[in-house]
Design a protein around this motif. Structure first.
Motif, PDB file in Angstrom:
ATOM      1  N   GLN A  93      99.977 -19.200 -27.133  1.00  0.00           N
ATOM      2  CA  GLN A  93      99.631 -20.647 -26.740  1.00  0.00           C
ATOM      3  C   GLN A  93     100.001 -21.647 -27.579  1.00  0.00           C
ATOM      4  O   GLN A  93     100.484 -22.760 -26.910  1.00  0.00           O
ATOM      5  CB  GLN A  93      98.110 -20.364 -26.728  1.00  0.00           C
ATOM      6  N   ARG A  94      99.940 -21.409 -28.864  1.00  0.00           N
ATOM      7  CA  ARG A  94     100.117 -22.373 -29.794  1.00  0.00           C
ATOM      8  C   ARG A  94     101.665 -22.899 -29.855  1.00  0.00           C
ATOM      9  O   ARG A  94     102.042 -24.200 -29.871  1.00  0.00           O
ATOM     10  CB  ARG A  94      99.621 -22.252 -31.220  1.00  0.00           C
ATOM     11  N   TRP A  95     102.396 -21.874 -29.640  1.00  0.00           N
ATOM     12  CA  TRP A  95     103.972 -22.204 -29.498  1.00  0.00           C
ATOM     13  C   TRP A  95     104.278 -23.326 -28.505  1.00  0.00           C
ATOM     14  O   TRP A  95     104.906 -24.415 -28.799  1.00  0.00           O
ATOM     15  CB  TRP A  95     104.961 -21.024 -29.231  1.00  0.00           C
TER      16      TRP A  95
ATOM     17  N   TRP B  76     111.459 -28.302 -23.211  1.00  0.00           N
ATOM     18  CA  TRP B  76     111.721 -26.986 -23.500  1.00  0.00           C
ATOM     19  C   TRP B  76     111.048 -25.950 -22.543  1.00  0.00           C
ATOM     20  O   TRP B  76     110.072 -26.354 -21.818  1.00  0.00           O
ATOM     21  CB  TRP B  76     111.107 -26.612 -24.790  1.00  0.00           C
TER      22      TRP B  76
ATOM     23  N   TRP C 262     108.575 -25.196 -37.566  1.00  0.00           N
ATOM     24  CA  TRP C 262     109.221 -25.994 -36.752  1.00  0.00           C
ATOM     25  C   TRP C 262     109.506 -27.545 -37.388  1.00  0.00           C
ATOM     26  O   TRP C 262     109.946 -28.451 -36.976  1.00  0.00           O
ATOM     27  CB  TRP C 262     108.622 -26.081 -35.324  1.00  0.00           C
TER      28      TRP C 262
ATOM     29  N   THR D 246      96.971 -15.929 -29.510  1.00  0.00           N
ATOM     30  CA  THR D 246      97.166 -17.006 -30.088  1.00  0.00           C
ATOM     31  C   THR D 246      98.319 -17.834 -30.234  1.00  0.00           C
ATOM     32  O   THR D 246      98.478 -18.949 -29.611  1.00  0.00           O
ATOM     33  CB  THR D 246      96.269 -17.060 -31.404  1.00  0.00           C
ATOM     34  N   PHE D 247      99.018 -17.283 -30.857  1.00  0.00           N
ATOM     35  CA  PHE D 247     100.451 -17.835 -31.473  1.00  0.00           C
ATOM     36  C   PHE D 247     101.343 -18.150 -29.987  1.00  0.00           C
ATOM     37  O   PHE D 247     101.858 -19.380 -29.721  1.00  0.00           O
ATOM     38  CB  PHE D 247     101.397 -17.025 -32.173  1.00  0.00           C
TER      39      PHE D 247
ATOM     40  N   LEU E  47     110.248 -19.973 -24.607  1.00  0.00           N
ATOM     41  CA  LEU E  47     109.072 -19.311 -24.965  1.00  0.00           C
ATOM     42  C   LEU E  47     108.460 -18.286 -24.191  1.00  0.00           C
ATOM     43  O   LEU E  47     107.964 -18.688 -23.032  1.00  0.00           O
ATOM     44  CB  LEU E  47     108.310 -20.385 -25.669  1.00  0.00           C
TER      45      LEU E  47
ATOM     46  N   GLN F 242     101.907 -25.062 -26.830  1.00  0.00           N
ATOM     47  CA  GLN F 242     101.412 -26.343 -26.895  1.00  0.00           C
ATOM     48  C   GLN F 242     102.168 -27.277 -28.133  1.00  0.00           C
ATOM     49  O   GLN F 242     102.366 -28.602 -27.630  1.00  0.00           O
ATOM     50  CB  GLN F 242      99.988 -26.051 -27.674  1.00  0.00           C
ATOM     51  N   LYS F 243     102.785 -26.683 -29.020  1.00  0.00           N
ATOM     52  CA  LYS F 243     103.692 -27.692 -29.913  1.00  0.00           C
ATOM     53  C   LYS F 243     105.079 -27.700 -29.517  1.00  0.00           C
ATOM     54  O   LYS F 243     105.828 -28.442 -30.308  1.00  0.00           O
ATOM     55  CB  LYS F 243     103.418 -27.000 -31.354  1.00  0.00           C
ATOM     56  N   ALA F 244     105.551 -27.204 -28.689  1.00  0.00           N
ATOM     57  CA  ALA F 244     106.990 -27.342 -28.224  1.00  0.00           C
ATOM     58  C   ALA F 244     107.057 -28.624 -27.627  1.00  0.00           C
ATOM     59  O   ALA F 244     106.330 -29.440 -27.303  1.00  0.00           O
ATOM     60  CB  ALA F 244     107.105 -26.266 -26.781  1.00  0.00           C
TER      61      ALA F 244
ATOM     62  N   ILE G 219     103.407 -22.549 -37.534  1.00  0.00           N
ATOM     63  CA  ILE G 219     104.276 -23.411 -36.400  1.00  0.00           C
ATOM     64  C   ILE G 219     104.595 -24.617 -37.204  1.00  0.00           C
ATOM     65  O   ILE G 219     105.752 -24.895 -36.976  1.00  0.00           O
ATOM     66  CB  ILE G 219     103.430 -23.480 -35.047  1.00  0.00           C
TER      67      ILE G 219
ATOM     68  N   LEU H 261     107.180 -29.656 -38.141  1.00  0.00           N
ATOM     69  CA  LEU H 261     106.385 -30.779 -37.515  1.00  0.00           C
ATOM     70  C   LEU H 261     105.469 -31.204 -38.492  1.00  0.00           C
ATOM     71  O   LEU H 261     104.318 -30.893 -38.657  1.00  0.00           O
ATOM     72  CB  LEU H 261     105.751 -30.230 -36.410  1.00  0.00           C
TER      73      LEU H 261
ATOM     74  N   ALA I   7      97.712 -20.427 -36.729  1.00  0.00           N
ATOM     75  CA  ALA I   7      98.855 -20.500 -36.171  1.00  0.00           C
ATOM     76  C   ALA I   7      99.483 -21.823 -36.027  1.00  0.00           C
ATOM     77  O   ALA I   7     100.533 -22.007 -36.332  1.00  0.00           O
ATOM     78  CB  ALA I   7      98.554 -19.994 -34.596  1.00  0.00           C
ATOM     79  N   ASP I   8      98.669 -22.786 -36.017  1.00  0.00           N
ATOM     80  CA  ASP I   8      99.153 -24.256 -36.128  1.00  0.00           C
ATOM     81  C   ASP I   8      99.824 -24.436 -37.344  1.00  0.00           C
ATOM     82  O   ASP I   8     101.141 -25.321 -37.274  1.00  0.00           O
ATOM     83  CB  ASP I   8      97.931 -25.284 -35.847  1.00  0.00           C
TER      84      ASP I   8
END
Lengths: 61, 140
Positions: free
Chosen positions: B119-121, B129, A41, B116-117, B60, B123-125, A37, A43, A33-34
């Protein structure tokens, strides 16, 4: 007959093991997922960019 | 006869017990053509979505999607196009979760991939946001 008494519990145990074997790989999923993402995005830098920002934010008084 | 059966069962048992450890170290397969094309489509769309995340118009959701959070942050004339962007993004995200699960031979993992996604979205936002925490919207 005797054979069946021995084999039946063994089949039960084995099927339980197979069930355990199809668990969800949470750590691998998080890693995947990381990666996705980061790409979506864009990053690029590996260090978490928000960790720095959180520290810089003054604590609420 | 019994001894032979027993040793066969022992071997099977050992294999079954060892298998999870072997697969635990492995990565998930995410390099299929379908996943790549979804990623590209989402990456392109993000250029249009980024400003709306920042303004608070879009947030999100807890199910790994996005939703309109504050429609007033978008001029009336643009609202329809933002709604279309949200719908398109959610279509891609749903397809992505489904595709990752089935690319790894476990379509039933779809919901776990999704959470899982989700949570990670978050986390990385970026800070500022909005995201759903339980039932409520929270500003990061």
């Amino acid at each position: 007959m005797k054979t069946w008494i021995a084999v039946f519990p063994a089949i039960l145990i084995l099927s339980a093991c197979v069930t355990i074997n199809i668990y969800f790989p949470a750590a691998a999923a998080e890693k995947a997922a990381d990666k996705i993402i980061d790409e979506v995005w864009q990053l690029k830098d590996k260090a978490t960019p928000d960790a720095k920002l959180i520290e810089e934010k003054p604590a609420t008084k | 006869m019994m001894k032979k059966l027993f040793s066969i069962l022992l071997i099977l048992l050992a294999t079954a017990l060892a298998a999870p450890f072997a697969s635990a170290a492995a990565d998930l397969e995410v390099n299929t053509p379908a996943i790549s094309s979804l990623k590209n489509s989402m990456q392109t769309r993000h250029g249009q979505l980024a400003a709306h995340y920042a303004s608070g118009a879009i947030g999100l959701t807890k199910d790994g999607l996005i939703a309109m959070h504050d429609a007033n942050a978008v001029p009336l004339a643009q609202r329809q196009s933002v709604n279309s962007l949200i719908a398109a993004e959610n279509g891609d995200r749903n397809a992505l979760y489904k595709e990752i699960a089935s690319a790894n031979g476990h379509p039933e993992w779809q919901d776990e991939v999704r959470s899982t996604f989700a949570q990670r979205w978050v986390q990385k936002a970026q800070n500022g946001w909005w995201y759903q925490d339980g039932g409520a919207w929270v500003k990061k």
